[in-house]
Write an enzyme that holds these catalytic residues in place. Sequence first.
Site, mmCIF file in Angstrom:
data_model
loop_
_atom_site.group_PDB
_atom_site.id
_atom_site.type_symbol
_atom_site.label_atom_id
_atom_site.label_comp_id
_atom_site.label_asym_id
_atom_site.label_seq_id
_atom_site.Cartn_x
_atom_site.Cartn_y
_atom_site.Cartn_z
ATOM 1 N N ARG D 75 0.846 -1.188 0.000
ATOM 2 C CA ARG D 75 0.000 0.000 0.000
ATOM 3 C C ARG D 75 0.884 1.243 0.000
ATOM 4 O O ARG D 75 2.005 1.213 0.503
ATOM 5 C CB ARG D 75 -0.888 0.010 1.247
ATOM 6 C CG ARG D 75 -2.041 -0.957 1.133
ATOM 7 C CD ARG D 75 -3.055 -0.757 2.271
ATOM 8 N NE ARG D 75 -3.480 -2.076 2.760
ATOM 9 C CZ ARG D 75 -3.128 -2.597 3.922
ATOM 10 N NH1 ARG D 75 -2.375 -1.910 4.771
ATOM 11 N NH2 ARG D 75 -3.527 -3.801 4.272
ATOM 12 N N GLY D 107 -7.323 0.346 -8.253
ATOM 13 C CA GLY D 107 -6.658 1.310 -7.386
ATOM 14 C C GLY D 107 -5.315 1.746 -7.955
ATOM 15 O O GLY D 107 -4.960 2.933 -7.933
ATOM 16 N N MET D 173 -12.789 -15.315 -2.472
ATOM 17 C CA MET D 173 -12.430 -13.914 -2.694
ATOM 18 C C MET D 173 -13.150 -13.374 -3.930
ATOM 19 O O MET D 173 -13.971 -14.048 -4.548
ATOM 20 C CB MET D 173 -10.928 -13.801 -2.848
ATOM 21 C CG MET D 173 -10.174 -13.838 -1.521
ATOM 22 S SD MET D 173 -8.408 -13.552 -1.804
ATOM 23 C CE MET D 173 -7.829 -13.277 -0.127
ATOM 24 N N ARG D 175 -13.503 -9.580 -4.092
ATOM 25 C CA ARG D 175 -13.902 -8.202 -3.722
ATOM 26 C C ARG D 175 -15.388 -7.974 -3.929
ATOM 27 O O ARG D 175 -16.181 -8.574 -3.219
ATOM 28 C CB ARG D 175 -13.051 -7.187 -4.481
ATOM 29 C CG ARG D 175 -11.737 -6.930 -3.746
ATOM 30 C CD ARG D 175 -11.265 -5.537 -3.946
ATOM 31 N NE ARG D 175 -11.332 -5.156 -5.358
ATOM 32 C CZ ARG D 175 -11.062 -3.947 -5.807
ATOM 33 N NH1 ARG D 175 -10.668 -3.018 -4.962
ATOM 34 N NH2 ARG D 175 -11.144 -3.674 -7.081
ATOM 35 N N GLY D 189 -19.053 -27.953 -9.324
ATOM 36 C CA GLY D 189 -20.347 -28.615 -9.182
ATOM 37 C C GLY D 189 -21.053 -28.243 -7.901
ATOM 38 O O GLY D 189 -21.809 -29.046 -7.340
ATOM 39 N N SER D 225 -24.002 -34.740 0.003
ATOM 40 C CA SER D 225 -23.340 -33.494 0.370
ATOM 41 C C SER D 225 -23.993 -32.319 -0.352
ATOM 42 O O SER D 225 -24.680 -32.489 -1.368
ATOM 43 C CB SER D 225 -21.862 -33.576 -0.013
ATOM 44 O OG SER D 225 -21.723 -33.775 -1.407
ATOM 45 N N GLU D 232 -17.179 -13.247 -1.099
ATOM 46 C CA GLU D 232 -16.865 -12.403 0.064
ATOM 47 C C GLU D 232 -17.588 -11.057 -0.097
ATOM 48 O O GLU D 232 -17.932 -10.652 -1.202
ATOM 49 C CB GLU D 232 -15.350 -12.185 0.189
ATOM 50 C CG GLU D 232 -14.739 -11.387 -0.935
ATOM 51 C CD GLU D 232 -13.258 -11.050 -0.715
ATOM 52 O OE1 GLU D 232 -12.746 -11.238 0.391
ATOM 53 O OE2 GLU D 232 -12.601 -10.627 -1.688
ATOM 54 N N GLN D 263 -5.773 -18.239 -2.176
ATOM 55 C CA GLN D 263 -6.250 -17.921 -3.519
ATOM 56 C C GLN D 263 -5.363 -16.928 -4.254
ATOM 57 O O GLN D 263 -5.492 -16.741 -5.457
ATOM 58 C CB GLN D 263 -7.684 -17.355 -3.449
ATOM 59 C CG GLN D 263 -8.688 -18.350 -2.933
ATOM 60 C CD GLN D 263 -10.005 -17.679 -2.533
ATOM 61 O OE1 GLN D 263 -10.882 -17.464 -3.345
ATOM 62 N NE2 GLN D 263 -10.119 -17.343 -1.253
#
Lengths: 332, 332, 332, 332
Positions: D75, D107, D173, D175, D189, D225, D232, D263
Site C-alpha cells: 500500500r 486502485g 475472494m 472483492r 459442481g 453433500s 466475500e 487464492q
Amino acid sequence: MTKSKRIALLTSGGDAPGMNAAIRGVVLACEKHDVQVYGYLQGYNGLIDDNYCLLTSDDVAQIVHLGGTILKSARCPQMCDDDGLKQAATNLMKSKIDALIVIGGDGSFNGLLALKRFWPGQMLGLPGTIDNDLDNTDYTIGFSTAINTALDAIDKIRDTAQAFDRVFAIELMGRHSGHLTFNTGIASGAEHIMSFENTNVSDTDKTLSELAQEINVIKQKRNRSYVIVVAENLWPGGVQTLATQLKQSHNIDCTVCVLGHIQRGGNPDAKDRVMATRMGVAAVQAVLLGETDKMVGEVNQEMVLVPLKTAIQQTKAVNSHLVEMQSTILKG
Amino acid sequence: MTKSKRIALLTSGGDAPGMNAAIRGVVLACEKHDVQVYGYLQGYNGLIDDNYCLLTSDDVAQIVHLGGTILKSARCPQMCDDDGLKQAATNLMKSKIDALIVIGGDGSFNGLLALKRFWPGQMLGLPGTIDNDLDNTDYTIGFSTAINTALDAIDKIRDTAQAFDRVFAIELMGRHSGHLTFNTGIASGAEHIMSFENTNVSDTDKTLSELAQEINVIKQKRNRSYVIVVAENLWPGGVQTLATQLKQSHNIDCTVCVLGHIQRGGNPDAKDRVMATRMGVAAVQAVLLGETDKMVGEVNQEMVLVPLKTAIQQTKAVNSHLVEMQSTILKG
Amino acid sequence: MTKSKRIALLTSGGDAPGMNAAIRGVVLACEKHDVQVYGYLQGYNGLIDDNYCLLTSDDVAQIVHLGGTILKSARCPQMCDDDGLKQAATNLMKSKIDALIVIGGDGSFNGLLALKRFWPGQMLGLPGTIDNDLDNTDYTIGFSTAINTALDAIDKIRDTAQAFDRVFAIELMGRHSGHLTFNTGIASGAEHIMSFENTNVSDTDKTLSELAQEINVIKQKRNRSYVIVVAENLWPGGVQTLATQLKQSHNIDCTVCVLGHIQRGGNPDAKDRVMATRMGVAAVQAVLLGETDKMVGEVNQEMVLVPLKTAIQQTKAVNSHLVEMQSTILKG
Amino acid sequence: MTKSKRIALLTSGGDAPGMNAAIRGVVLACEKHDVQVYGYLQGYNGLIDDNYCLLTSDDVAQIVHLGGTILKSARCPQMCDDDGLKQAATNLMKSKIDALIVIGGDGSFNGLLALKRFWPGQMLGLPGTIDNDLDNTDYTIGFSTAINTALDAIDKIRDTAQAFDRVFAIELMGRHSGHLTFNTGIASGAEHIMSFENTNVSDTDKTLSELAQEINVIKQKRNRSYVIVVAENLWPGGVQTLATQLKQSHNIDCTVCVLGHIQRGGNPDAKDRVMATRMGVAAVQAVLLGETDKMVGEVNQEMVLVPLKTAIQQTKAVNSHLVEMQSTILKG
C-alpha cells in the site's frame, strides 16, 4: 458359495485420506482368504441401522487414490448408551459377523471397547486420523497427506507474504496435538511455530511480547515476510485473537488464515496409500490369527499389533528433536 | 568478524528434491554455531576450479520449497584421477576448510573417500538421491517426493487406461533398486509390478507368458484397465521391448510410458523437507563433535551417523513384506 | 413415467479431461427438460453392440472433477463399413432415439457424418480433444488441462535442467497441430519451440545447425539450462533422433523426455469444467430447438453452433501473434 | 552502452499469480528493443523513495513460473496526496524515465491517473488482479490461477462433505464481483452459488428460507453433500453468520470454510503465464508506438489497448449465460 468367515468393516470419526486404501486392503486380503466383507455405512450408525453392503474386489478396484471414505462416516450418539450398543451387537450377531474392523481415531476405538461389553466377536482398529495423535504407531492414516496439503497452502501464502513483506498467522488442524503443526511448520520454513509443545499459554502477555520482539528483530535486520503457524485449540480465542492482540499491544499487522477442512480431503499421498493398504491387509491377517482388541500400527516401517487400550491411553508426543531443532536453529 | 570454523558444502550426482532444504539446514545451523559456509558450485567441479560462494541465512531464506539445487550439480571426471583429487585438496586447504559436507548418492560418497587420500579434513555425507538405494538410512532425500510425483503421473494415466480398458506399461526410475517402483506401484494400485525383487529376467519368455496369462485372466473376468509398473534397467530392451513382445508373442496391446526426468524435479514434499532439514542440521552438529567419514541417516525417525563405507557397501533391500504383500494379495 | 424425448450420448476418440463434465451437463439439462439420456458405452461400439445405460442426475452427481470418461471410449473399426453403420442405426431406431450427441475429435465427427446416411435423427458434436485442432471453436474440451499438465511436468524438468545447466528436448502431444506445444512452450519459458508453425523440417540439417548455433550463443554468454519443446510427429525420427543428431553433428548433449499419456488424464481444470458443462447444456438446448449436424463450440466466451463439416474441414491455426512473439522476443 | 529509452515498471495492489510472467515479458521485449527497464520496488513506494533496480534478461530468466512479484507490492498512502505524487514525478524525471508501466488493479490505475497531473511521461497499465473486475479485458492476470486454486480446495472439501453427507458454505475472494465465485462454483459442481449477480441480500430472511428449502428438498430425495460457495462481502456478517442463521432459523448444520489468501499465491497456470507474457510484450510495443494512458487487455484472445479511464469506469459483469445456466440447470 459360502465364505468361511465374515468380517464387518466401517469407517468412523473424521475422514482421513487413505481410508479408502485401507478399505481396499481389507477387501483384497479377505478375497484371497475366502472371507466375506460386510461394509457398514456411516460409521457406527450402519451397525445400529443394520445398513451394510457386501464388498468385493470389484467395488474397491478404483478407490485406492480417493480421499474421503466410500463407506461414509458420521457421528453416532447412540453408541454412547447401552441401548444403542445392544442394537449394534444384535445386528452383528444376526449377520453372523466374526470380526469387526474399525478405521478411525480414539473416539472410534472407545466405541469398540464399549461395544465389547455386548458383543463377543473379534475387534481390530486401524488408526485413521490426520492428527497422528494415537500412541504406539509412528503414523496414522491421513497424517502425511494432511501435512502436504497444509504445506502446499502455506507455500502459496508465502508468495503473498513475500510480495508484501507481511506477517501471517496460519491456523492448522491437529485437535490437541502438535504433530501436524510442527511438521508443516518446519517443512514450510515458518519463522515461528506455536504449538502445545513449545508455547506457554498460561501467560499470553509474556508469550505475545516475546513473539513481537522476535518479529521486530527480524524486521529490523531486513524487511521480509514472517510466517507463524499456530495449532488449533492452542491460543485463547484462536488465531484471530492472536492477530488482534499483536496489533493492539505491539502495533504489528498480522494477516490471518484458517486452513480448515481442506486439510482433511484430497487424494492420499503415497505414504498414506502404502501404509493404509498394509494396515488393511494386516488387520485381516490378525483376524485370521485369532487376534482381538488390537490396533494395527506401523513402527519403524513394520506392521505391529498393540492393545486398543494402550493406543488411546495417551497422546503420542511430538518428536522432541524436532521441537528442539525448531527453537534452537530454525526459529526466525 | 572471523568465524570459528569453516565448512565446505556441495551437492553432487543426480539432483533430488530436498537438496535445497538440506543446504538451508546446514547454513542455518552453521550461522547459530558461528561457522562459515563455503558453497562450492557444480558438484566436485567447484572444488577443482575453486568456484564457491559464501552462504548466509539470507541466501537460504526462501529455498526450502525449491526442487533442484542452488549449488548446482554436475559430473566431474577429474575426481577419478589423482591430479584432480590433489587440486581439490589444495583448494580446500587454501581456503582453510575444516570439514566438507557432500549431499549426494553412492558415487558422490566414493568421491569423498577418494579425496580422503589427499585431504585430512572432516568429511560428512548426506544421502541425496531419489533411488533410496543407500544402506543404513530408512530414506534418502528426494525419495518420498519422487514417489509422489510418479504416483501423480500414474493416477493420470489410469484415467486413460480406465476409459479404454487398456494395458499400460510404465517405466519408473530407481537405477538398480526397486524402492521407487514398489512403493509407487502399490500406492497406485498397479495390477503388476516388475522389479528386481520379484521378476525373473533370465528367462524372459517364461516371465512374459506368466504376465500374459495374468492379463488374460483379468480381462476374461471383466474388461478393465491393467497397469504394469516396471523398474528401469530391469527388462532387456526396456519397457518398449516388453510391449513389443507382449504384442508379438501374446497378441496383447500394451501402451508404453517412460516417466523420465519429471521424477527428479518439483517442490519437495513435507517428508523430504523435514528430513533434509534435520540431516543438514545434524551434519553440522556432527562436524562440531569431531565426527568424520560418516553419513547422516534417518533410522526410525531419528538421526544416526553411519560410516560412509557401510552406507555404500550394499544396496538397501526393498522391505520384504511389501514384496510379499504385492505377490500374494494385491497382484491383479 | 415416460420422458418426452430420448437423447443418446457417447464419448469417442482419445479421452480428454472435461468429458465427464460435459456428460454431466448433458444429463442435468436433459433432466430439467424431461429428456431421457441413453449413455452408450465404449464409443461407437456401444451403438453397434446396443450397450447402453440410462443416465440420471444421480449418476453424474460426483463426476464433474474426474478425468477420463465414465462412458468409456474405444476405437471402433466397424464404423468404417456400411454393415456397422446400419447396425448402429438399427439400434438407435430400436430405442427410439431422437438425437445423438457425440463428444470427441474429428474422427468422431466423421463417424457421425457417416452414420447420417443410415440414420435420420438429430446429430450434435462436442469438441473433446486435448489437441485443440478443431476449427470454429476457440478451445476444445481437455486442451486447457493438458497444457497445465505438460507445464507442470516441464517446471519439474526445469529444476534438473537448472541444476546441471543442461539442454533438454521435451516432446509434447498435439497430433498434427502446435497448439499444445506453443502454449506450453511459452508458459514454461522454453528457450526454443519446435512446432509445425515455425520449424522447417524439409532441410533438417539447416534447422539443426541454426538450433545448435543458438544453443552455443546462449551457453557462451552464460552457462544455464536450455529447454526445447517439440511437437510430436514433427521431427523425422522424433525427439530421440533430434538429440542424437545434436550430439553427432554439433557435439551438444541433450537429454530427452517424452511426456506421453500423462497429458491426457488428470482432473480437468476450471476452464475445461466450465466450458464442458456449458457445451453439454448447449447441446441439449440445440437438440430441443431442432438443430442437427452441428458442433457446439466456444467463440469469445459464448456458445456457438457450427456445421460439423466446417469444424473438421481444416485444422485451426495457432494464433500467429504467439508464433511471432516467440521468434522475435522470447526465443533463447 | 546507453539505451535509447527508459521504461519504469512496478507492481501494485494485491499480488496475483502471473505478475512475474508479465515482468519477464516487459523486460525481454525491452531488451530486444534496446530499452532500459527500471524496476521500482514495493509498488508506488519505490517511486516515492526512488528505490529501483535495473532489470535485464538474466534477472527474469527463471521467474515465469513464480507466484507473487519479484518487484514486491505494498500500500502507498502517499500517492493520495499531492506531495507524494510530486515526489514520485520528481524521481521519474530525475531518472529520465520515458514511460511508466504499472501492473495492478483499479486502485493502481487510479494512482496512474493521479500521477498524470504531475508527470508528463507515457503511462500504461496491465490488469493484474485475481478478481477479474476490470472492464474491457476478458481476463485479468491471476484470475485463471485463482479459480483453479479455489477449485482444488473445494474438491478436497467435497471429499469430507461426501463422507459425512454434510452442508458446507465456502467463502471465496473476489472483492465486489462474482467472477471468481461463479466460475469456481460451476467448475466444482457446487449445489448453490451465492454471489452479487443472483442473490438478494436486502431480504436475507427470504433468501435464507429459499436456500433452506432447497437444501431440504435435496436431502429428502437422497442423503448427500451440499456445497454452497459464497462471494466475500456479499452476506451481512459473512459466511459464519450465514451458517449460524441456517442453524438457528432452519435447524440446518453447515460447516464453514474461508479459503482466504491461498487464492492469491501459487505458481501461475498456463493461461495466466501466456497472457501475462503477451501483455508485458504488448505494453512495451505500445510505449514504442507512442501510446499512453492505456490499459493492455485481452479480448477474444488478442491484445487490445483501452483507455485507462474506461477500464476502471465500471466493474465487468459476470457472463449472464453462466448466471442463467446456474439457476436454471445446475442448481441443486
